[in-house]
Scaffold this motif. Structure first.
Motif, mmCIF file in Angstrom:
data_model
loop_
_atom_site.group_PDB
_atom_site.id
_atom_site.type_symbol
_atom_site.label_atom_id
_atom_site.label_comp_id
_atom_site.label_asym_id
_atom_site.label_seq_id
_atom_site.Cartn_x
_atom_site.Cartn_y
_atom_site.Cartn_z
ATOM 1 N N VAL A 153 39.263 34.068 51.901
ATOM 2 C CA VAL A 153 40.162 35.001 52.573
ATOM 3 C C VAL A 153 40.257 34.636 54.039
ATOM 4 O O VAL A 153 39.259 34.387 54.710
ATOM 5 C CB VAL A 153 39.689 36.456 52.406
ATOM 6 C CG1 VAL A 153 40.538 37.399 53.238
ATOM 7 C CG2 VAL A 153 39.718 36.859 50.954
ATOM 8 N N HIS A 179 39.402 36.772 46.831
ATOM 9 C CA HIS A 179 39.439 35.305 46.831
ATOM 10 C C HIS A 179 38.350 34.819 47.779
ATOM 11 O O HIS A 179 38.181 35.369 48.867
ATOM 12 C CB HIS A 179 40.825 34.846 47.298
ATOM 13 C CG HIS A 179 41.079 33.401 47.128
ATOM 14 N ND1 HIS A 179 40.703 32.475 48.073
ATOM 15 C CD2 HIS A 179 41.656 32.708 46.120
ATOM 16 C CE1 HIS A 179 41.051 31.275 47.654
ATOM 17 N NE2 HIS A 179 41.631 31.385 46.471
ATOM 18 N N SER A 235 45.540 38.859 50.038
ATOM 19 C CA SER A 235 44.450 39.235 49.131
ATOM 20 C C SER A 235 44.309 40.748 48.964
ATOM 21 O O SER A 235 44.166 41.246 47.851
ATOM 22 C CB SER A 235 43.117 38.661 49.622
ATOM 23 O OG SER A 235 43.146 37.264 49.597
#
Length: 177
Positions: free
Chosen positions: A80, A77, A65
């Motif tokens: 994570v 996101h 990420s």
């Protein structure tokens, strides 16, 4: 309205991936090869491959990420997870596993993160699905299936217990004002 093609059989594709990973590992020095899955689908695949191949230890897991070049645009996101590489990557042969290869940006981010852990002897890529649409010069060493999708359409790997399923998500139809 766009209709989705029938979903490929994820378990049949997994069997092909398992055979290919077994063959790739057989060609690498014993004790110097490790599986690394990309969160989330690639991690699920790497965990199952690792178990089915009877490999020692645990596979590596990456959540890329913070390494994405579009992080500022798409944000974080919601799920994570911390990356977990429980082995020294220096001079090791890494087999990077992902579910869907698309633009190549996820793989580039994964490689950037791996190099933060050290300098591997090699990195190979194995994916369940290649959907085309590359934006970066990234190619997998093994692809279980190539799938052509309509613009805006996605394919998603999900799991139910120890079984995998692939589903197509149709693009959103524009709304008339």
């Amino acid at each position: 309205m766009t209709t989705a093609p029938p979903s490929p059989d994820a378990e049949a594709l997994y069997a092909r991936l398992l055979d290919a990973v077994r063959a790739m590992l057989a060609g690498l020095p014993a004790g110097q090869a490790h599986l690394v899955g990309i969160h989330s689908g690639g991690s699920w695949l790497a965990e199952r491959l690792h178990r089915d191949l009877g490999l020692p230890g645990r596979p590596g897991m990456l959540d890329i990420s913070f390494y994405r070049d579009d992080f500022a645009r798409i944000g974080l996101h919601p799920q994570v997870k911390p990356s977990a590489i429980g082995f020294d990557v220096d001079d090791q042969h890494l087999l990077l596993i992902d579910d869907v290869l698309y633009t190549g940006r996820t793989v580039r981010a994964a490689m950037n993160e791996l190099f933060d852990y050290g300098r591997p002897a090699s990195i190979r890529l194995a994916v369940l699905i290649d959907r085309g649409g590359r934006e970066l010069p990234v190619a997998a060493d093994f692809v279980a299936a190539q799938v052509e999708l309509a613009p805006g359409q996605t394919i998603v790997l999900s799991r139910d217990g120890d079984r995998f399923r692939l589903d197509f998500e149709a693009p959103q139809e524009p709304r008339n004002a």
